[in-house]
Design a protein around this motif. Structure first.
Motif, mmCIF file in Angstrom:
data_model
loop_
_atom_site.group_PDB
_atom_site.id
_atom_site.type_symbol
_atom_site.label_atom_id
_atom_site.label_comp_id
_atom_site.label_asym_id
_atom_site.label_seq_id
_atom_site.Cartn_x
_atom_site.Cartn_y
_atom_site.Cartn_z
ATOM 1 N N MET A 233 29.200 -62.001 42.391
ATOM 2 C CA MET A 233 27.195 -61.813 42.241
ATOM 3 C C MET A 233 27.310 -62.589 40.855
ATOM 4 O O MET A 233 28.236 -62.746 39.907
ATOM 5 C CB MET A 233 27.586 -60.818 41.994
ATOM 6 N N ALA A 234 25.965 -63.461 41.225
ATOM 7 C CA ALA A 234 25.637 -64.781 39.689
ATOM 8 C C ALA A 234 24.656 -63.322 38.779
ATOM 9 O O ALA A 234 23.716 -62.915 39.358
ATOM 10 C CB ALA A 234 24.983 -65.582 40.542
ATOM 11 N N THR A 235 24.493 -63.664 37.674
ATOM 12 C CA THR A 235 23.988 -63.244 37.002
ATOM 13 C C THR A 235 22.855 -64.063 36.285
ATOM 14 O O THR A 235 22.944 -65.165 36.496
ATOM 15 C CB THR A 235 24.489 -62.611 35.801
ATOM 16 N N LYS A 236 21.472 -63.046 36.412
ATOM 17 C CA LYS A 236 20.550 -63.966 35.908
ATOM 18 C C LYS A 236 20.809 -63.597 33.915
ATOM 19 O O LYS A 236 20.439 -62.978 33.574
ATOM 20 C CB LYS A 236 19.217 -63.404 36.049
ATOM 21 N N ILE A 237 19.996 -64.866 33.746
ATOM 22 C CA ILE A 237 19.946 -65.212 32.495
ATOM 23 C C ILE A 237 18.366 -65.490 32.269
ATOM 24 O O ILE A 237 18.038 -66.444 32.718
ATOM 25 C CB ILE A 237 20.558 -66.168 32.070
ATOM 26 N N THR A 238 17.816 -64.969 31.198
ATOM 27 C CA THR A 238 16.731 -64.699 30.470
ATOM 28 C C THR A 238 16.474 -65.057 29.570
ATOM 29 O O THR A 238 17.373 -64.039 28.607
ATOM 30 C CB THR A 238 15.555 -63.270 31.015
#
Length: 101
Positions: free
Chosen positions: A1-6
């Motif tokens: 699962m890829a983590t989203k970086i904001t």
């Protein structure tokens, strides 16, 4: 699962001294310089009061507006003076206008 970086953008104002930002510093300086340039047109007995009033007004105009939290007083005054009267009426004026009919 890829983590989203904001990424959040932060706008930081450059402070000169205390709560005085660099824009406020230059605005007050320019306002005072223009006032000092015009002091020769003021009666001799009123020159000191004129300069005190001018500095007070420069500080007031650059302070935060109590009516519009995101603006300065000079911005609020600009919007007040340039508003289109034919399209905008404050609530209290609308009530007075309806009573007249």
């Amino acid at each position: 699962m890829a983590t989203k970086i904001t990424t959040q953008s932060f706008e930081s104002k450059t402070k000169v001294w205390g709560n005085i930002e660099i824009f406020d510093f230059f605005f007050i300086g320019t306002y005072t310089f223009v006032s000092y340039s015009l002091v020769s047109m003021v009666h001799e007995k009123l020159r000191l009061w004129y300069m005190i009033f001018s500095i007070f007004m420069a500080v007031f105009l650059t302070s935060k507006s109590s009516f519009n939290k995101n603006r300065r007083n000079f911005e609020s005054l600009y919007f007040l003076l340039t508003k289109d009267e034919s399209t905008y009426r404050p609530f209290r004026m609308r009530e007075e206008h309806e009573k007249e009919k």
